[in-house]
Design a protein around this motif. Structure first.
Motif, PDB file in Angstrom:
ATOM      1  N   PRO A 364       0.824  -1.220   0.000  1.00  0.00           N
ATOM      2  CA  PRO A 364       0.000   0.000   0.000  1.00  0.00           C
ATOM      3  C   PRO A 364       0.857   1.269   0.000  1.00  0.00           C
ATOM      4  O   PRO A 364       0.365   2.358  -0.294  1.00  0.00           O
ATOM      5  CB  PRO A 364      -0.817  -0.117   1.299  1.00  0.00           C
ATOM      6  N   PHE A 365       2.142   1.120   0.333  1.00  0.00           N
ATOM      7  CA  PHE A 365       2.996   2.302   0.491  1.00  0.00           C
ATOM      8  C   PHE A 365       3.785   2.661  -0.779  1.00  0.00           C
ATOM      9  O   PHE A 365       4.631   3.540  -0.751  1.00  0.00           O
ATOM     10  CB  PHE A 365       3.949   2.098   1.678  1.00  0.00           C
ATOM     11  N   THR A 366       3.506   1.983  -1.901  1.00  0.00           N
ATOM     12  CA  THR A 366       4.285   2.231  -3.129  1.00  0.00           C
ATOM     13  C   THR A 366       4.293   3.717  -3.489  1.00  0.00           C
ATOM     14  O   THR A 366       5.353   4.313  -3.697  1.00  0.00           O
ATOM     15  CB  THR A 366       3.679   1.431  -4.309  1.00  0.00           C
ATOM     16  N   CYS A 367       3.120   4.328  -3.578  1.00  0.00           N
ATOM     17  CA  CYS A 367       3.051   5.732  -4.017  1.00  0.00           C
ATOM     18  C   CYS A 367       3.503   6.665  -2.908  1.00  0.00           C
ATOM     19  O   CYS A 367       4.186   7.666  -3.156  1.00  0.00           O
ATOM     20  CB  CYS A 367       1.630   6.083  -4.470  1.00  0.00           C
ATOM     21  N   LEU A 368       3.135   6.341  -1.671  1.00  0.00           N
ATOM     22  CA  LEU A 368       3.535   7.214  -0.553  1.00  0.00           C
ATOM     23  C   LEU A 368       5.055   7.268  -0.425  1.00  0.00           C
ATOM     24  O   LEU A 368       5.650   8.341  -0.235  1.00  0.00           O
ATOM     25  CB  LEU A 368       2.907   6.708   0.746  1.00  0.00           C
ATOM     26  N   ASN A 369       5.721   6.114  -0.571  1.00  0.00           N
ATOM     27  CA  ASN A 369       7.187   6.093  -0.452  1.00  0.00           C
ATOM     28  C   ASN A 369       7.835   6.934  -1.551  1.00  0.00           C
ATOM     29  O   ASN A 369       8.816   7.642  -1.313  1.00  0.00           O
ATOM     30  CB  ASN A 369       7.718   4.660  -0.504  1.00  0.00           C
ATOM     31  N   PHE A 370       7.259   6.874  -2.755  1.00  0.00           N
ATOM     32  CA  PHE A 370       7.794   7.661  -3.876  1.00  0.00           C
ATOM     33  C   PHE A 370       7.610   9.164  -3.577  1.00  0.00           C
ATOM     34  O   PHE A 370       8.535   9.970  -3.752  1.00  0.00           O
ATOM     35  CB  PHE A 370       7.057   7.259  -5.154  1.00  0.00           C
ATOM     36  N   GLN A 371       6.420   9.528  -3.131  1.00  0.00           N
ATOM     37  CA  GLN A 371       6.120  10.933  -2.781  1.00  0.00           C
ATOM     38  C   GLN A 371       7.125  11.440  -1.724  1.00  0.00           C
ATOM     39  O   GLN A 371       7.698  12.526  -1.848  1.00  0.00           O
ATOM     40  CB  GLN A 371       4.687  10.951  -2.224  1.00  0.00           C
ATOM     41  N   LYS A 372       7.355  10.595  -0.726  1.00  0.00           N
ATOM     42  CA  LYS A 372       8.261  10.961   0.369  1.00  0.00           C
ATOM     43  C   LYS A 372       9.701  11.122  -0.135  1.00  0.00           C
ATOM     44  O   LYS A 372      10.396  12.077   0.219  1.00  0.00           O
ATOM     45  CB  LYS A 372       8.182   9.839   1.407  1.00  0.00           C
ATOM     46  N   GLU A 373      10.121  10.185  -0.991  1.00  0.00           N
ATOM     47  CA  GLU A 373      11.490  10.245  -1.553  1.00  0.00           C
ATOM     48  C   GLU A 373      11.721  11.566  -2.298  1.00  0.00           C
ATOM     49  O   GLU A 373      12.762  12.182  -2.174  1.00  0.00           O
ATOM     50  CB  GLU A 373      11.645   9.142  -2.605  1.00  0.00           C
ATOM     51  N   ILE A 374      10.728  11.959  -3.117  1.00  0.00           N
ATOM     52  CA  ILE A 374      10.881  13.197  -3.902  1.00  0.00           C
ATOM     53  C   ILE A 374      10.955  14.406  -2.961  1.00  0.00           C
ATOM     54  O   ILE A 374      11.792  15.300  -3.137  1.00  0.00           O
ATOM     55  CB  ILE A 374       9.691  13.358  -4.894  1.00  0.00           C
ATOM     56  N   GLU A 375      10.112  14.417  -1.943  1.00  0.00           N
ATOM     57  CA  GLU A 375      10.113  15.554  -1.002  1.00  0.00           C
ATOM     58  C   GLU A 375      11.449  15.646  -0.260  1.00  0.00           C
ATOM     59  O   GLU A 375      11.969  16.738  -0.010  1.00  0.00           O
ATOM     60  CB  GLU A 375       8.951  15.408  -0.012  1.00  0.00           C
ATOM     61  N   GLN A 376      12.007  14.482   0.087  1.00  0.00           N
ATOM     62  CA  GLN A 376      13.287  14.495   0.814  1.00  0.00           C
ATOM     63  C   GLN A 376      14.442  14.890  -0.107  1.00  0.00           C
ATOM     64  O   GLN A 376      15.343  15.621   0.286  1.00  0.00           O
ATOM     65  CB  GLN A 376      13.548  13.115   1.433  1.00  0.00           C
ATOM     66  N   LYS A 377      14.372  14.433  -1.348  1.00  0.00           N
ATOM     67  CA  LYS A 377      15.427  14.784  -2.311  1.00  0.00           C
ATOM     68  C   LYS A 377      15.396  16.293  -2.571  1.00  0.00           C
ATOM     69  O   LYS A 377      16.442  16.939  -2.685  1.00  0.00           O
ATOM     70  CB  LYS A 377      15.190  14.021  -3.610  1.00  0.00           C
ATOM     71  N   ALA A 378      14.202  16.854  -2.648  1.00  0.00           N
ATOM     72  CA  ALA A 378      14.064  18.305  -2.867  1.00  0.00           C
ATOM     73  C   ALA A 378      14.739  19.063  -1.722  1.00  0.00           C
ATOM     74  O   ALA A 378      15.437  20.060  -1.927  1.00  0.00           O
ATOM     75  CB  ALA A 378      12.584  18.679  -2.969  1.00  0.00           C
ATOM     76  N   TRP A 379      14.525  18.576  -0.537  1.00  0.00           N
ATOM     77  CA  TRP A 379      15.114  19.206   0.659  1.00  0.00           C
ATOM     78  C   TRP A 379      16.646  19.144   0.595  1.00  0.00           C
ATOM     79  O   TRP A 379      17.341  20.117   0.861  1.00  0.00           O
ATOM     80  CB  TRP A 379      14.562  18.470   1.888  1.00  0.00           C
ATOM     81  N   GLU A 380      17.169  17.998   0.173  1.00  0.00           N
ATOM     82  CA  GLU A 380      18.631  17.854   0.077  1.00  0.00           C
ATOM     83  C   GLU A 380      19.190  18.753  -1.018  1.00  0.00           C
ATOM     84  O   GLU A 380      20.168  19.473  -0.807  1.00  0.00           O
ATOM     85  CB  GLU A 380      19.000  16.396  -0.233  1.00  0.00           C
TER      86      GLU A 380
END
Ligand SMILES: Cc1cc2nc3c(=O)[nH]c(=O)nc-3n(C[C@H](O)[C@H](O)[C@H](O)COP(=O)(O)OP(=O)(O)OC[C@H]3O[C@@H](n4cnc5c(N)ncnc54)[C@H](O)[C@@H]3O)c2cc1C
Length: 510
Positions: A364-380
């Motif tokens: 169930p977390f496939t899309c949520l994990n992707f969303q989170k990864e992009i947000e964290q990469k943006a921060w970095e």
């Protein structure tokens, strides 16, 4: 009473004498005849650049037009109660409807009240410090409190939009929202309306607990027996409306840990593009600064490789806001004040993302994990603070890093990056093709005077909490009502409010 429709200029639409004589002439009445009229619908027709207003009035020739009576909320006469988690639009309207149905609403909200919340937003904007419990998404009124307050919805079939708008007017919104085709309230007006709803709930015997987070629950034989607030207080419950919005990732993990089923859901992701409002006015109206017209908006949509690319939550005269709820992520969204009088105009331009695009494994977390990864990469990429990754639009199309930017409304600041370093190629490719189509609809849309801010990632829930289609309870847990945006059943203030109302109506039928 009858309906009368006509088109006129923006100036005439603000002139009651003109309107009165126009109605009389359409009804073949004499100028001295008495009429009573009230706006019924108003929309802007800017297709031919010679902007006109479509007007529809309710008209009576013999008696004043009846005013809608106010909805009365009363303290419940029985000891029935309903627990509601989250005080966004869904939680608030569920609580109001609980009172209407004779239940006492008890709300637990992890964030602060609207006044205290404002201080945390100031810190976020000025110092880049995210309070993980009090921000643009969490706190009294939910994610809608410091928004543009756009009130249009495509979910008319799901419920009574008019009822929601009438209640907002009852609590202080301008009556224009009942008339305008694209109504909005504005960030400066929403907190006051929300405070009045709060006062009404309390004065009718309801309870609202701020700084109170649902942290655990006990479930047995398909029924939630009790909930735990702030890891401390255990409360027995009969029915639970879960209206925690789509930024409460801890809630999805809690449900999953308790064996409550969830499903991965498509969502949309992209950038927030900012043009000058002058450019959008000129493009849409063919003219600048007409005092009788609101700042112009746009709605754009196209298909790229059979996937939707579209504008989302357009804010004329708006500001781009830092909407992260965690410390190591960057998220954008937009708001505007009631007058929409900032020199900028912004909009999310997003691409539909399906679990299959991400090599879905069934989690169930496939899309949520992707969303989170992009947000964290943006921060970095933007320096590990609340600065936002940015690229000028023409440079993005040409895949060049921007060296000079026009002013941005995003207060914590921007950092030049290439969007291709943030997003996978399937997102950038679709965005590029989408922008090229949009430039055909609004010539000049692609320009280095427009800036992309990224990511626009909290568009809709990346997870669905499955529920019974008719009765609205979770498919396995009979007293859990997954509600509104966080559960995947709403997108926006009005549809969330309607879903809150509908969950409560279903509970009242038990
Ligand atoms: C800046 C911005 C601008 C927007 N502009 C518009 C607009 O113009 N028009 C529009 O229609 N929509 C807009 N939206 C989207 C809109 O706000 C949401 O669609 C809507 O608020 C969803 O309502 P909801 O009640 O489902 O959830 P939310 O509003 O997200 O509310 C959920 C609430 O639950 C609380 N919560 C979460 N977890 C817990 C927990 N564990 N325990 C207790 N409480 C919890 C949160 O603090 C939050 O207050 C905007 C959003 C943002 C962020």
């Amino acid at each position: 009473m009858q309906e009368i429709s006509f088109q006129c200029s923006p100036r005439q639409a603000k002139d009651d004498d003109f309107i009165s004589s126009k109605i009389k002439s359409l009804l073949n009445l004499n100028t001295e005849d008495k009429i009573y009229f009230e706006w019924h619908k108003r929309s802007i027709d800017a297709r031919k650049k010679n902007v006109k207003i479509n007007c529809k009035f309710l008209v009576s020739t013999d008696h004043p037009i009846e005013k809608k009576s106010l909805t009365e909320f009363k303290a419940p006469q029985s000891n029935k109660c309903v627990h509601i988690i989250g005080m966004g639009p869904a939680g608030m309207f569920a609580a109001l409807y609980a009172l209407k149905c004779g239940f006492k609403p008890i709300i637990y909200e992890r964030g602060k009240n609207v006044r205290d919340r404002r201080r945390d937003l100031a810190k976020l904007n000025k110092e880049g410090i995210v309070n993980t419990e009090s921000n643009y998404c969490f706190g009294e009124g939910g994610a809608g409190t410091y928004s543009d307050g756009k009130l249009y919805t495509r979910s008319k079939k799901r419920g009574d939009v008019r009822e929601i708008l009438n209640l907002l007017v009852q609590f202080g919104a301008n009556k224009d929202i009942l008339v305008d085709a694209h109504p909005h309230i504005g960030t400066n007006k929403l907190p006051q309306i929300i405070s009045l709803i709060n006062e009404e709930i309390i004065s009718c015997g309801g309870e609202i607990h701020f700084n109170s987070k649902l942290t655990d629950l006990n479930i047995s034989e398909g029924i939630i027996k009790d909930i735990i607030i702030n890891d401390q207080i255990t409360l027995p419950i009969s029915n639970l409306i879960l209206a925690t919005g789509h930024s409460a990732r801890d809630i999805y993990h809690l449900l999953d840990a308790k064996g409550i089923s969830l499903t991965a859901k498509s969502f949309a992701l992209g950038v927030r593009v900012e043009h000058t409002q002058d450019f959008i006015d000129q493009a849409q109206y063919g003219q600048l600064n007409d005092e009788f017209l609101p700042p112009a908006a746009y709605k754009l949509a196209t298909q790229v490789d059979e996937k939707g690319v579209y504008s989302f939550c357009m804010c004329p005269g708006g500001i781009i806001a830092p909407c992260a709820t965690g410390n190591n992520e960057v998220v954008t969204n937009g708001w505007s004040p009631s007058k929409r009088n900032n020199p900028y105009s912004n909009s999310g331009i997003v691409v539909s993302v399906n679990p299959e695009d991400l090599g879905h494994s069934g989690s169930p977390f496939t899309c949520l994990n992707f969303q989170k990864e992009i947000e964290q990469k943006a921060w970095e990429l933007a320096g590990k603070n609340q600065k936002v990754p940015a690229q000028c639009l023409l440079d993005f199309i040409q895949n060049k890093k921007s060296t000079e930017f026009p002013r941005s409304s995003y207060q914590p600041g921007i950092e030049s990056i290439k969007m291709d370093d943030l997003f996978p190629s399937f997102i950038c490719d679709r965005l590029r093709k989408g922008f090229i189509e949009f430039d055909k609809k609004i010539p000049g849309f692609i320009t280095n005077d427009a800036v992309l801010h990224a990511p626009e990632s909290r568009t809709s829930s990346p997870i669905l909490i499955p529920r019974d289609k008719e009765k609205y309870h979770h498919i396995d847990v009979l007293n859990l009502y997954p509600c509104a945006e966080g559960a995947g059943y709403a997108g926006g203030i009005v549809s969330a409010a309607i879903d809150g109302m509908n969950c409560m109506l279903n509970i009242s039928k038990l």
